[in-house]
Write a protein that holds these residues in place. Structure first.
Motif, PDB file in Angstrom:
ATOM      1  N   ALA A  34       1.474   3.875  -3.007  1.00 54.54           N
ATOM      2  CA  ALA A  34       1.127   5.510  -3.000  1.00 54.54           C
ATOM      3  C   ALA A  34       2.267   6.084  -3.444  1.00 54.54           C
ATOM      4  O   ALA A  34       2.321   6.972  -4.421  1.00 54.54           O
ATOM      5  N   GLY A  83      -2.482   3.623   3.162  1.00 53.20           N
ATOM      6  CA  GLY A  83      -2.144   3.855   1.812  1.00 53.20           C
ATOM      7  C   GLY A  83      -2.855   5.212   1.376  1.00 53.20           C
ATOM      8  O   GLY A  83      -2.127   6.069   0.795  1.00 53.20           O
ATOM      9  N   GLN A  95      -5.043  -0.999   6.450  1.00 50.39           N
ATOM     10  CA  GLN A  95      -4.426  -0.952   5.278  1.00 50.39           C
ATOM     11  C   GLN A  95      -4.728   0.292   4.271  1.00 50.39           C
ATOM     12  O   GLN A  95      -3.721   0.846   3.901  1.00 50.39           O
ATOM     13  N   SER A 106       0.761  -1.167  -0.025  1.00 50.98           N
ATOM     14  CA  SER A 106      -0.123   0.061   0.019  1.00 50.98           C
ATOM     15  C   SER A 106       0.806   1.191  -0.098  1.00 50.98           C
ATOM     16  O   SER A 106       0.646   2.212  -0.767  1.00 50.98           O
ATOM     17  N   ALA A 107       2.073   1.310   0.847  1.00 52.00           N
ATOM     18  CA  ALA A 107       2.608   2.442   0.984  1.00 52.00           C
ATOM     19  C   ALA A 107       3.571   2.644  -0.420  1.00 52.00           C
ATOM     20  O   ALA A 107       3.534   3.809  -0.979  1.00 52.00           O
ATOM     21  N   TRP A 156      -5.675  -1.346  -6.944  1.00 48.22           N
ATOM     22  CA  TRP A 156      -5.235  -1.616  -5.604  1.00 48.22           C
ATOM     23  C   TRP A 156      -5.820  -1.672  -4.547  1.00 48.22           C
ATOM     24  O   TRP A 156      -6.107  -2.686  -4.004  1.00 48.22           O
TER      25      TRP A 156
END
Lengths: 373, 328
Positions: A32, A140, A136, A28-29, A82
């Motif tokens: 982004a 994100g 999550q 997720s990070a 995503w």
């Protein structure tokens, strides 16, 4: 600490103990950062990483283009691929065993033997699994929101709606996962069953959206042709002359298209559009979440996004048997069709989806309350 | 609402899917402050009965009370501790977290929990492991945590289903000591086990459950009061002659014992064996020892599980579609 808080903390501990939780969080990070931290807008256009800027008049810093592009990427890639699919699948896999494990003989006994009602125990356990997605998505989305704000000076507050909305999307599906888990006590059955339900929902929504878009496009086309007929006739009247042969030919063409459109709208297209809209009302509309979110972030529709990079009205895309005027009408009508699909009535969509999902959850709760363990 | 009994049950029945009669009218009383043992063969319905008390299973019929409230009264469970058989606590929690988790579900205030978690871990010898996850525990260690978990809410009544399952001899001794301590503190302990020697050592009263019905219940002395026997040990070469002499005097109730050269006289009356002793001595038979024999719990149990009609043991499992037997 109340029983509810204890159960929620336990759910979080349970989810944190899984590798998938951390993998998903890292992805997720990473997603982004990849989508909002690898390019910037310059007076010439767009710069990717440290490379020379690509000249693009639509994407010049300070113009409307960059905002449109960022909102489009947020909704079209980050949310669509995503959060709506990637995180959702990882969440379903990660949480599929939560209830079957909890319902195992030997595990459930101790909890049931405490002074807590079965309804509360079950529902808090179900809602505890939502923490996976909530966590999550929150990481994100907040990261994306901050990157967009700090790097591009665009504070798209609507993006934060993704946190509750994507969690809601997971809730739609997890209610069915809970029902299958209670009925079968099998992780595999719960996971496969939920994915099948999700797939069926996708098919129903896809079909309904296709018919809705086509019907809206056809209606918009008819309307555009009528407007053009009126415009042509008004022009001739103002110039106090008869319609010339070309104008008469075009009006005849338009009228022909209008008759064809009305035939379709009053026939199979309209009938199936109505039928599918009604069927769609009875399913948890996971796909609507992205559309609601697109409205919140004011994301562009596909052709608007494409227009940042190419001239969609260009002759090179026009079919040979369609003249410029009609091509322009078709593109315009197509946009209307896309907007019609996106024009989701938020409360009807969420209300009816929750109604169906809560029906499944209610049945699951009833089975749990009445079951011997 | 108070009652002299911690548990009072009557007509408790459980029928699964209309066919399997797991319990067929159980009547039982457990006095406050006693250690009560429920024993029975596999599938007799012991765990079903305990699960009904703990609301894990819904009875087909159930009258009675637990700690003065009807069975199924949820708030009462806050005053009860329970260790299920084959429990599976979450592997991702540490020993201390398990106690906190179940303590919170039992509505034990956090302040009290913090104090009791330390005390209980100490009591079950798990202090050193308090921060280790359950995934790294052995079965015996899990069982110790299970026992501690059952006590986290300082219960008035503790139901332990096979508490020594998977525990080594030292652990068993520790658990027996904990049970004794609970009794000394005035708690009621309900033990469910098929380890008869364990029960015999700690229980004040026992009940034997066979095929969903209570076969016998009472103190071990009460249950064996009319079953004392005398054992007379004679020389090996004299056994046959001794049996003939004793048989001639007592007519019935004379048999050979399982031990070497032992004569068993089925009587609790000392007067009745005096003529036998005189006759044996008169026949110059050397009597090596005379002692009384009280049946063990195992003897009682084995007698209970023998079907009087067939002379064979009842098979494992609950009764299917059979009419309830008249309670012994």
């Amino acid at each position: 600490m109340s029983q509810t808080t204890t159960l929620l903390i336990d759910s979080l501990r349970h989810l944190r103990s899984r590798y998938l939780f951390w993998i998903s969080l890292a992805l997720s990070a990473l997603g982004a950062v990849a989508l909002f931290g690898t390019y910037s807008f310059t007076p010439e256009g767009i710069r990717i990483l440290w490379f020379r800027p690509i000249e693009n008049a639509e994407l010049v810093a300070g113009s409307d283009g960059p905002r449109m592009m960022v909102a489009g990427i947020f909704n079209g890639f980050f949310v669509r691929f995503w959060l709506s699919w990637g995180v959702m699948i990882l969440a379903l896999v990660s949480t599929a065993s939560v209830l079957p494990d909890f319902l195992r003989s030997g595990a459930i006994d101790t909890a049931l033997a405490k002074p807590i009602s079965r309804v509360k125990l079950f529902l808090v356990k179900v809602f505890g699994s939502l923490l996976f997605v909530l966590f999550q998505v929150a990481v994100g989305v907040v990261l994306a929101y901050l990157l967009i704000g700090l790097r591009f000076d665009m504070w798209i507050h609507g993006a934060l709606w993704a946190i509750p909305l994507i969690t809601l999307q997971f809730l739609y599906l997890y209610c069915f996962a809970a029902l299958i888990a209670v009925l079968t006590r099998s992780t595999l059955a719960s996971l496969i069953g939920t994915i099948l339900i999700w797939f069926m929902v996708f098919i129903v929504q896809f079909a309904a959206n296709q018919f809705q878009e086509n019907a809206a496009t056809v209606r918009a086309q008819s309307e555009l042709f009528r407007t053009r007929i009126t415009q042509t006739e008004t022009l001739a009247d103002e110039e106090n002359r008869e319609l010339n042969n070309f104008e008469q030919f075009r009006i005849n063409q338009y009228n022909k298209r209008i008759i064809e459109s009305e035939k379709a709208i009053n026939g199979w297209l309209g009938t199936w559009d109505n039928r599918l809209q009604r069927i769609e009302l009875g399913v948890p509309k996971t796909g609507d979440i992205r559309r609601i979110l697109a409205n919140k972030v004011k994301a562009p529709i596909a052709t608007e996004m494409m227009s940042l990079f190419i001239d969609v009205n260009s002759d090179e895309f026009r079919p040979p048997n369609v003249d410029e005027d009609e091509w322009s009408a078709q593109i315009q009508a197509g946009d209307e069709g896309k907007r019609a699909v996106r024009d989701v009535d938020t409360w009807v969509s969420i209300g009816s989806s929750l109604g169906v999902s809560f029906l499944a959850l209610g049945f699951a709760t009833l089975v749990f309350v009445r079951r011997d363990f | 609402m108070t009652s002299e009994h911690a548990i009072e049950l009557s007509h408790v029945a459980k029928t699964y899917r209309g066919k399997v009669h797991a319990l067929r009218g159980v009547d039982m009383r457990v006095a406050r402050g006693e250690v009560f043992g429920l024993l029975g063969p596999n599938g007799a319905g012991k765990s079903t009965l305990v699960k009904i008390l703990m609301t894990v299973i819904r009875p087909t019929r159930c009258e009675g009370s637990m700690l003065g409230h009807r069975i199924g009264h949820k708030p009462t469970l806050g005053r009860v501790g329970y260790l299920p058989e084959h429990h599976q606590f979450p592997d991702y929690l540490t020993g201390a977290q398990v106690l906190h988790y179940f303590g919170a579900l039992a509505k034990t205030p956090r302040r009290v929990r913090k104090k009791r978690v330390g005390e209980l871990l100490d009591l079950v010898g798990m202090t050193r492991w308090r921060s280790k996850k359950l995934g790294s525990y052995s079965k015996g260690m899990r069982q110790r945590i299970g026992v501690a978990q059952a006590l986290i809410n300082d219960p008035e009544l503790v139901l332990l289903d096979e508490p020594t399952d998977g525990v080594d001899p030292v652990g068993r001794r520790d658990i027996r000591a904990i049970i004794a301590r609970l009794r000394d503190d005035g708690k009621t302990v309900f033990l469910n086990s098929h380890l008869l020697s364990e029960l015999e050592m700690v229980c004040d009263r026992v009940a034997i459950l066979v095929q969903g019905q209570i076969h016998q219940q009472g103190t071990i002395d009460e249950l064996t009061a009319d079953q004392h026997r005398y054992l007379i040990q004679v020389g090996a070469s004299d056994l046959e002659r001794s049996e003939q002499i004793a048989g001639a005097i007592m007519a019935e109730g004379v048999s050979r014992g399982e031990e070497t050269s032992t004569l068993v006289l089925d009587t609790t009356d000392a007067e009745r064996i005096q003529p036998v002793i005189d006759a044996l001595r008169g026949a110059s038979i050397t009597i090596e020892a005379i002692r009384t024999h009280r049946p063990s719990l195992e003897d009682l149990f084995m007698r209970a599980v023998i079907d009087p009609e067939t002379g064979k043991e009842h098979g494992p499992g609950a009764a299917e579609n059979t009419r309830p037997r008249v309670q012994a």
